[in-house]
Design an enzyme around this catalytic site. Sequence first.
Site, PDB file in Angstrom:
ATOM      1  N   SER A 144       0.824  -1.202   0.000  1.00  0.00           N
ATOM      2  CA  SER A 144       0.000   0.000   0.000  1.00  0.00           C
ATOM      3  C   SER A 144       0.861   1.256   0.000  1.00  0.00           C
ATOM      4  O   SER A 144       1.583   1.513  -0.951  1.00  0.00           O
ATOM      5  CB  SER A 144      -0.965  -0.033   1.186  1.00  0.00           C
ATOM      6  N   ASP A 290      -3.252   6.467  -3.334  1.00  0.00           N
ATOM      7  CA  ASP A 290      -2.003   5.922  -2.808  1.00  0.00           C
ATOM      8  C   ASP A 290      -1.476   4.902  -3.821  1.00  0.00           C
ATOM      9  O   ASP A 290      -2.121   4.635  -4.844  1.00  0.00           O
ATOM     10  CB  ASP A 290      -2.216   5.340  -1.414  1.00  0.00           C
ATOM     11  N   ASP A 292      -1.280   1.709  -4.332  1.00  0.00           N
ATOM     12  CA  ASP A 292      -2.085   0.592  -4.838  1.00  0.00           C
ATOM     13  C   ASP A 292      -3.525   1.008  -5.115  1.00  0.00           C
ATOM     14  O   ASP A 292      -4.368   0.173  -5.452  1.00  0.00           O
ATOM     15  CB  ASP A 292      -2.037  -0.611  -3.897  1.00  0.00           C
ATOM     16  N   ASP A 294      -6.141   1.987  -3.463  1.00  0.00           N
ATOM     17  CA  ASP A 294      -7.347   1.662  -2.708  1.00  0.00           C
ATOM     18  C   ASP A 294      -7.793   2.829  -1.832  1.00  0.00           C
ATOM     19  O   ASP A 294      -8.873   2.794  -1.243  1.00  0.00           O
ATOM     20  CB  ASP A 294      -7.193   0.380  -1.891  1.00  0.00           C
TER      21      ASP A 294
END
Length: 547
Positions: A144, A290, A292, A294
């Site tokens: 992340s 961010d 990734d 999500d």
Amino acid sequence: MTTDDLVLIAREWLAQDPDPLTRAELADILDRRDTAALADRFCGKLEFGTAGLRGELGAGRNRMNRVTVMRAAAGLARVLGPGGHVVVGFDARHMSDVFAADTAAVLTGAGLRVSVMDGRWPTPVLAFAVRHLGADAGVMVTASHNPPRDNGYKVYWGDGAQIVPPIDREISQAIDAVGRVDELPLGDGWETLDHDAIVVPYLEALAALPVGAAGELVISYTPLHGVGYGVLAEAFERAGFAAPRVVDRQAEPDPDFPTVAFPNPEEPGAMDLALGLAASIGADLVLANDPDADRCAVGTPLPEGGHRMLTGDEVGGLLAEHVLRHTSGDDRLVATTIVSSSLLAKIAAAYGVRQAETLTGFKWIMKAGPGLVFGYEEALGYSVGSDREGLPVHDKDGIGAALAVAGLAAEAKRSGRTLLDLLDDQARRYGLHATAQLSFRVSDLAEIGRAMTRLRAEPPAELAGRVVESAEDLAEGVAGLPPTDGLRYRLSGGARVVVRPSGTEPKLKCYLEIVIPVEDSVAGARARAAEDLEALKKDLAAALGLH
């Protein structure tokens, strides 16, 4: 553990490691007989929990590496059993593609069916794919918004949501029972999912979100060197929005994140380039994902010029009302976490819908109950949709959230207003709910334990001039919630403090909320709230003994 014990364990690890880079790293440490480095890598181990695995890349059982990943895959395979179906995705971090291939090889070798995405796509695409394909589980290789040296391994179950107890414990126990990874049977017969097979269905599912009508917006956007840009641009085009203007220096995936200290939109300086672009193009809206994708960060123009980023709670309140205006039904449910603003409960009451409060993390929000149309956590995570229409993603979704925010901003612009105007409306209607976070990053995790012990032994009677009216130890379980390490204080005047260790980073996090009725000007209420929050931070830091 003695040095000889460490050397023996390290040599056993070295003998099974398939990666020449970590083998060389560990061989050098052994040649130098560096006891401190061996202890750091082998005295502990990365624990598999409800966030899966996350940690620094390197050799040893306390690092993310190919041995750690193969053991995790073997543990997952044992829990699922032969014949199960697992979808595997990965982002652009160092080793993500390798870890995904290792996972597929181990799972396939154990007799499971595996579908591996052939591109570096956002985490929400993986979460969507689990349910879309009717899979039994999913694995996303990502850390992340952690620093560049980290990677991670996030596991989803058949409902498309992140795993919760007791599944995490079952997988952890299965991992502990795995022997040498060089003795695991490996397969190569997995299927590959291309863009048309999985990204297009995801984008088609987003079309059902309660976004509202598209409009003319000038948008400044950054994926923060992550994997969000391509999918987000397609989603906006399909929804009828003009393509956002992207920060060129951050547009392409780069696992070193060269322009930011931390690739997290909440960190100081992370949004500087996006805000600079917004100023140069006169942006109506600032958006960021961010790495990734999500999570979604949001910024809006200021009356005096420039832009400011909104907090996760501010966006959560705005999106909640936006979704409730664009959905219907008496059985609707909105949900947030114990560390997020109490504003959502007031919005739910005003709209006559149900509201739920969960533990921190989207794995819990998605278990809030039937009829969920909106869920959010203050850390920039949002789920927009409806169970009845088939919620596309059973996790936070930075792409879907960005679409919904754009719809909200377009709706406001058509009336000559901005998101700031909508926030002022909410403050007048519900009272000003001002939130802030106080975080302490530590090099020694024992510091966090000592701080929590100190606070439990000597709870404050007053903070920032407000009486502590109740103190709840979340480890004992409160309001029907599962036990978790944390403390919650309710203060006079509707203020609230929650203190908890981070589940993914070496941080102690404190979540603060001040509620002020708006009697005259919203600006005056905001100024008073800012002063109160600073006083609250100061007193809380003193109570924790951290700085």
